[in-house]
Design a protein around this motif. Structure first.
Motif, short mmCIF file in Angstrom:
data_model
loop_
_atom_site.label_atom_id
_atom_site.label_comp_id
_atom_site.label_asym_id
_atom_site.label_seq_id
_atom_site.Cartn_x
_atom_site.Cartn_y
_atom_site.Cartn_z
N PRO A 1 125.91 7.66 127.63
CA PRO A 1 125.51 6.86 126.35
C PRO A 1 126.11 7.31 125.27
O PRO A 1 126.57 8.64 125.18
CB PRO A 1 124.08 7.65 126.07
CG PRO A 1 123.65 8.23 127.16
CD PRO A 1 124.62 8.35 128.35
N GLU A 2 126.54 6.56 124.27
CA GLU A 2 127.18 6.91 122.95
C GLU A 2 126.39 7.76 122.26
O GLU A 2 126.89 8.80 121.30
CB GLU A 2 127.56 5.58 122.39
CG GLU A 2 128.42 5.80 121.04
CD GLU A 2 129.14 4.66 120.38
OE1 GLU A 2 129.16 4.70 119.26
OE2 GLU A 2 128.95 3.48 121.27
N CYS A 3 125.20 7.83 122.37
CA CYS A 3 124.15 8.66 121.67
C CYS A 3 123.05 8.93 122.63
O CYS A 3 122.53 8.35 123.12
CB CYS A 3 123.61 7.91 120.37
SG CYS A 3 122.35 8.80 119.44
N ASP A 4 122.64 10.23 122.64
CA ASP A 4 121.70 10.68 123.57
C ASP A 4 121.19 11.85 122.77
O ASP A 4 121.62 13.13 122.77
CB ASP A 4 122.44 11.25 124.73
CG ASP A 4 121.27 11.64 125.96
OD1 ASP A 4 120.15 11.70 125.46
OD2 ASP A 4 121.96 11.71 127.10
N VAL A 5 119.65 11.81 122.04
CA VAL A 5 119.17 12.60 121.39
C VAL A 5 117.73 12.85 121.72
O VAL A 5 117.40 11.95 122.23
CB VAL A 5 119.37 12.19 119.87
CG1 VAL A 5 120.72 12.21 119.15
CG2 VAL A 5 118.64 10.86 119.75
N ARG A 6 117.20 13.74 121.30
CA ARG A 6 115.76 14.24 121.45
C ARG A 6 114.99 14.52 120.09
O ARG A 6 115.71 15.24 119.12
CB ARG A 6 115.85 15.56 122.36
CG ARG A 6 116.06 15.19 123.85
CD ARG A 6 115.81 16.23 124.58
NE ARG A 6 116.08 15.89 125.98
CZ ARG A 6 115.89 15.42 126.87
NH1 ARG A 6 114.44 15.23 126.83
NH2 ARG A 6 116.12 15.21 128.14
N THR A 7 113.68 14.06 119.96
CA THR A 7 113.02 14.52 118.82
C THR A 7 112.60 15.91 118.91
O THR A 7 112.45 16.46 120.13
CB THR A 7 111.88 13.57 118.57
OG1 THR A 7 110.96 13.66 119.68
CG2 THR A 7 112.26 12.19 118.61
N ALA B 1 117.33 11.13 115.74
CA ALA B 1 116.28 11.17 116.85
C ALA B 1 114.92 10.69 116.37
O ALA B 1 114.34 9.63 117.15
CB ALA B 1 116.30 12.45 117.55
N ALA B 2 114.36 11.13 115.32
CA ALA B 2 113.17 10.77 114.65
C ALA B 2 113.19 9.29 114.22
O ALA B 2 112.09 8.88 114.12
CB ALA B 2 112.77 11.76 113.79
#
Length: 131
Positions: A59-65, A122-123
């Motif tokens: 993924p180009e973006c992989d984030v967590r809240t 992420a949020a």
């Protein structure tokens, strides 16, 4: 704007308690994992992210809240996103509209997204995937 919003997993934990209603598990093509919790829900998200990554690359973006902005619990949600031209594909959790946002659902979302726009924090992915 045309979007695809396809749930693939639901979590019926409300206030830490398992909801007695199983709205999706009895429908054709769906199944239930009674007693499944946060870990299993996250594993479903991770499995779908992995399947898309097999086809599209990482993924180009992989984030967590950080868990502070969610009304249903203080745990982390993962969002993975791929951009293709003017479209974005996102895999991640959302609030189930049919339960008045009490339950969670993991979804595949495809929608328009400016080619040069930065990915949200992420949020803010939850707002991006709202329809």
């Amino acid at each position: 704007m045309t979007i695809l919003y396809m749930p693939f997993a639901h979590s019926y934990l409300v206030g830490g308690e398992l909801s007695p209603d199983d709205f999706w598990g009895s429908l054709p093509g769906w199944s239930s994992e009674r007693g499944a919790g946060r870990e299993e829900f996250g594993e479903h998200v991770n499995a779908v992210v992995d399947r898309f990554a097999e086809r599209l690359g990482p993924p180009e973006c992989d984030v967590r809240t950080d868990g502070e902005h969610l009304s249903i619990g203080r745990y982390s949600w993962r969002y993975a996103a791929w951009r293709r031209g003017r479209h974005i594909l996102v895999v991640g959790p959302a609030l189930d509209a049919f339960s008045y946002a009490q339950d969670e659902e993991a979804v595949v979302y495809i929608g328009e997204f400016a080619e040069n726009a930065p990915f949200p924090d992420a949020a803010d992915f939850l707002t991006l995937m709202s329809f």
